[in-house]
Design a protein around this motif. Structure first.
Motif, PDB file in Angstrom:
ATOM      1  N   GLU A  60      -3.091   3.633 -10.552  1.00 26.91           N
ATOM      2  CA  GLU A  60      -3.280   3.355  -9.114  1.00 26.91           C
ATOM      3  C   GLU A  60      -1.928   3.182  -8.420  1.00 26.91           C
ATOM      4  OE1 GLU A  60      -7.489   0.945  -9.888  1.00 26.91           O
ATOM      5  OE2 GLU A  60      -5.648  -0.146  -9.382  1.00 26.91           O
ATOM      6  N   ILE A  61      -1.046   2.449  -9.083  1.00 22.04           N
ATOM      7  CA  ILE A  61       0.278   2.194  -8.481  1.00 22.04           C
ATOM      8  C   ILE A  61       1.076   3.497  -8.367  1.00 22.04           C
ATOM      9  CG2 ILE A  61       2.505   1.043  -8.847  1.00 22.04           C
ATOM     10  CD1 ILE A  61       0.880  -1.232 -10.208  1.00 22.04           C
ATOM     11  N   VAL A  62       1.096   4.269  -9.462  1.00 19.85           N
ATOM     12  CA  VAL A  62       1.876   5.523  -9.455  1.00 19.85           C
ATOM     13  C   VAL A  62       1.336   6.492  -8.399  1.00 19.85           C
ATOM     14  CG1 VAL A  62       2.464   7.572 -10.829  1.00 19.85           C
ATOM     15  CG2 VAL A  62       2.670   5.300 -11.831  1.00 19.85           C
ATOM     16  N   LEU A  63      -0.002   6.579  -8.317  1.00 19.32           N
ATOM     17  CA  LEU A  63      -0.601   7.448  -7.287  1.00 19.32           C
ATOM     18  C   LEU A  63      -0.268   6.942  -5.882  1.00 19.32           C
ATOM     19  CD1 LEU A  63      -4.071   8.322  -8.829  1.00 19.32           C
ATOM     20  CD2 LEU A  63      -2.247   9.925  -8.278  1.00 19.32           C
ATOM     21  N   LEU A 104      -7.946  -6.124   4.810  1.00 12.31           N
ATOM     22  CA  LEU A 104      -8.352  -4.710   4.765  1.00 12.31           C
ATOM     23  C   LEU A 104      -9.122  -4.364   3.492  1.00 12.31           C
ATOM     24  CD1 LEU A 104      -5.190  -2.836   6.090  1.00 12.31           C
ATOM     25  CD2 LEU A 104      -7.381  -3.056   7.236  1.00 12.31           C
ATOM     26  N   ALA A 105      -8.838  -5.111   2.412  1.00 11.33           N
ATOM     27  CA  ALA A 105      -9.384  -4.741   1.099  1.00 11.33           C
ATOM     28  C   ALA A 105     -10.907  -4.582   1.095  1.00 11.33           C
ATOM     29  CB  ALA A 105      -8.927  -5.752   0.056  1.00 11.33           C
ATOM     30  N   SER A 118      -9.757   3.353  -3.343  1.00 15.41           N
ATOM     31  CA  SER A 118      -9.476   2.209  -2.462  1.00 15.41           C
ATOM     32  C   SER A 118      -8.219   1.463  -2.908  1.00 15.41           C
ATOM     33  CB  SER A 118     -10.677   1.261  -2.413  1.00 15.41           C
ATOM     34  OG  SER A 118     -11.049   0.880  -3.711  1.00 15.41           O
ATOM     35  N   LYS A 119      -7.993   1.400  -4.212  1.00 13.12           N
ATOM     36  CA  LYS A 119      -6.788   0.690  -4.737  1.00 13.12           C
ATOM     37  C   LYS A 119      -5.517   1.499  -4.483  1.00 13.12           C
ATOM     38  CE  LYS A 119     -10.388  -1.148  -6.572  1.00 13.12           C
ATOM     39  NZ  LYS A 119     -11.728  -0.550  -6.386  1.00 13.12           N
ATOM     40  N   VAL A 120      -5.647   2.823  -4.648  1.00 14.64           N
ATOM     41  CA  VAL A 120      -4.498   3.693  -4.366  1.00 14.64           C
ATOM     42  C   VAL A 120      -4.113   3.563  -2.889  1.00 14.64           C
ATOM     43  CG1 VAL A 120      -3.737   6.115  -4.218  1.00 14.64           C
ATOM     44  CG2 VAL A 120      -5.022   5.324  -6.208  1.00 14.64           C
ATOM     45  N   PHE A 121      -5.134   3.509  -2.049  1.00  6.90           N
ATOM     46  CA  PHE A 121      -4.887   3.388  -0.611  1.00  6.90           C
ATOM     47  C   PHE A 121      -4.210   2.061  -0.286  1.00  6.90           C
ATOM     48  CE2 PHE A 121      -5.935   3.126   3.906  1.00  6.90           C
ATOM     49  CZ  PHE A 121      -5.709   4.435   4.308  1.00  6.90           C
ATOM     50  N   MET A 122      -4.653   0.992  -0.963  1.00  4.90           N
ATOM     51  CA  MET A 122      -4.043  -0.338  -0.760  1.00  4.90           C
ATOM     52  C   MET A 122      -2.568  -0.315  -1.164  1.00  4.90           C
ATOM     53  SD  MET A 122      -6.145  -2.781   0.301  1.00  4.90           S
ATOM     54  CE  MET A 122      -5.650  -4.292  -0.478  1.00  4.90           C
ATOM     55  N   VAL A 189      -3.735  -4.739  -7.168  1.00 10.52           N
ATOM     56  CA  VAL A 189      -4.457  -5.880  -7.747  1.00 10.52           C
ATOM     57  C   VAL A 189      -5.412  -6.492  -6.724  1.00 10.52           C
ATOM     58  CG1 VAL A 189      -4.142  -8.242  -8.595  1.00 10.52           C
ATOM     59  CG2 VAL A 189      -2.796  -6.389  -9.546  1.00 10.52           C
ATOM     60  N   ILE A 190      -4.975  -6.594  -5.476  1.00 12.79           N
ATOM     61  CA  ILE A 190      -5.875  -7.153  -4.445  1.00 12.79           C
ATOM     62  C   ILE A 190      -7.121  -6.270  -4.313  1.00 12.79           C
ATOM     63  CG2 ILE A 190      -6.125  -7.595  -1.961  1.00 12.79           C
ATOM     64  CD1 ILE A 190      -3.226  -8.569  -1.976  1.00 12.79           C
ATOM     65  N   GLY A 191      -6.901  -4.966  -4.335  1.00 10.42           N
ATOM     66  CA  GLY A 191      -8.032  -4.037  -4.276  1.00 10.42           C
ATOM     67  C   GLY A 191      -8.983  -4.257  -5.441  1.00 10.42           C
TER      68      GLY A 191
END
Lengths: 246, 245
Positions: A60-63, A104-105, A118-122, A189-191
């Motif tokens: 998710e972070i890398v994306l 927003l999450a 949703s996590k990638v977007f966050m 992580v929040i996502g």
């Protein structure tokens, strides 16, 4: 090891020793505050459980970083090339940071689902801002005398961008990227806290509910390690690309 | 020939220069000499189009032009070499930015590197060579503009005395070997006397031309030439008078 590195190592050892000692002396229950030794043991022993979750969060972070790069770089260049665009978009950029990602999450989970999107977007929301702002500032910091030289050479904007502005802005771009990757974990992580079926945030929420506090700390430790690895990778990349001394 | 007629530039209503007339015949080395802060660089900025002129006309080879930006080569007092490129890549920038044949440009640049004593340093980064070598590379880059008119903005002012003397000889090449029309600004009287065919002495702000001196002494010149010493005294007297204007 450098002097500053030794000082940092000494501080960490002192902190961990104090923590370990306090937990043992005052017999603090493990579910409230586990000692560092137990957290480290859990992080290693429970690695088969943690690693798949860490892989999801890492992806998710890398994306998110990739998405931030492919959007922030063209936008920063456009804002630099057209100051009117910078003036028009700056309030939106600032607003994107003024709204807490926590707020927003839940909406993003509703819109984009419980999956990775949703996590990638966050992560993207959090990384995008420092990269864009740093790059715009870097491009704008170019010495006017060099600009004049390129103008007199008859260079087009594209030639000036590739040969002058971009290399000139690289140190600031990397400074922004470093900030971005170091806070990228927050978004992901929040996502995962709000709604997910995998990931370190999901593991933390599940473990917390079962009072498996050492596992919560172990997940945090893995998260911190991932952030530091990303930060170091950006540093290595920066050293490989910026080989000159100004 | 470059002709500047009635050129004026104002900042906040105050003239930096006004009513400026200059005639620069082709192939000559002309020096504009004035005290620091007299507006010489503002004049160059106006000539190159960095800042527009408020009044006056500029004519190059019979054609009136808004500025000389696309017609002249320019060398600054800073070498303005890009630290991320080698010396050769820096020298090739004018060719690269204008999409010229890079193979031909490289041959020309290699010849100039050899002529200016830079052979063997083509792949060095600017921070790996001395200030004099950097300035020589900037001179090669200036020649690579491939333009007949060259504007030199105190190109040697940041160099030590020995390096400056060597580069003064190289600057003469621009005129003798490459037949360029040169306008150089400087506040160094000795440098002007060594290099110039014509010296224009200017006053302090607002800049006005208070003396034109034609030098017919053959080059290279010696500092102890009695004629030059006489001219130097005359220039210094005018500069002092110009400061008082």
């Amino acid at each position: 090891m450098t002097r500053s590195g030794l000082i940092a190592l000494g501080l960490i050892i002192c902190l961990l020793a104090g923590w370990e000692g306090a937990v043992r002396i005052w017999a603090i229950p493990v579910f409230i505050l586990p000692p560092p030794s137990l957290i480290l043991t859990t992080a290693v022993v429970q690695a088969p459980l943690i690693l798949p979750h860490a892989a999801v969060t890492g992806a998710e972070i890398v994306l998110g970083i990739f998405l931030a790069l492919i959007t922030a770089i063209p936008l920063a260049i456009a804002m630099f090339a057209r100051p009117v665009l910078e003036k028009a978009l700056s309030p939106f950029l600032v607003a994107s940071q003024a709204i807490p990602v926590f707020a927003l999450a839940p909406l993003l989970v509703i819109w984009l689902g419980y999956g990775m999107a949703s996590k990638v977007f966050m992560a993207w929301i959090i990384i995008f801002f420092p990269i864009t702002v740093s790059l715009v500032q870097g491009l704008k910091s170019c010495d006017p005398e060099y600009r004049t030289l390129f103008s007199l050479m008859g260079a087009s904007f594209l030639k000036t961008l590739t040969l002058l502005y971009w290399p000139w802005a690289l140190p600031r771009f990397f400074a922004g990227l470093r900030v971005g990757v170091s806070v990228a974990t927050i978004g992901a992580v929040i996502g995962e806290w709000v709604g997910a079926q995998q990931g370190l945030g999901f593991l933390m929420i599940q473990s917390n509910a079962r009072l498996q506090t050492p596992l919560v700390f172990a997940a945090i430790l893995w998260l911190a390690a991932m952030g530091m690895i990303l930060w170091s990778l950006v540093g290595i990349l920066e050293k490989k690309i910026i080989t000159w001394n100004t | 020939m470059l002709q500047i007629t009635d050129l004026a530039k104002y900042y906040n209503g105050q003239p930096v220069f006004s009513g400026l007339d200059l005639q620069l015949p082709a192939g000559r080395f002309q020096v504009l000499l004035g005290p620091s802060g007299c507006g010489k660089t503002s004049l160059f900025n106006t000539l190159t189009g960095v800042t527009p002129a408020d009044e006056g006309t500029i004519t190059w080879q019979g054609q009136t032009v808004p500025h000389l930006g696309s017609l002249c080569a320019y060398m600054h007092q800073k070498d303005l070499l890009l630290p991320w490129f080698s010396l050769m890549d820096n020298a090739l920038l004018p060719a690269r930015t204008r999409g010229r044949d890079m193979a031909c440009a490289r041959v020309l640049a290699e010849n100039l590197f050899s002529r200016l004593g830079l052979s063997g340093y083509e792949s060095h980064q600017p921070n790996q060579v001395s200030g004099g070598m950097r300035q020589r590379c900037a001179l090669v880059r200036t020649l690579m503009f491939d333009r007949d008119l060259i504007l030199l903005d105190e190109p040697l002012s940041a160099l030590d005395a020995i390096t400056r003397q060597r580069l003064q000889h190289l600057l003469l090449l621009l005129q003798t070997e490459f037949a360029k029309t040169i306008l150089m600004i400087t506040h160094d009287v000795d440098e002007a006397l060594l290099l110039a065919d014509d010296i224009f002495v200017s006053s302090s702000l607002p800049m006005t031309l208070i003396r034109r001196i034609r030098l017919n002494q053959p080059k290279p010149r010696a500092f102890d030439d009695p004629d030059l010493l006489h001219i130097k005294a005359d220039i210094l007297a005018h500069l002092v008078k110009g400061e008082a204007v």
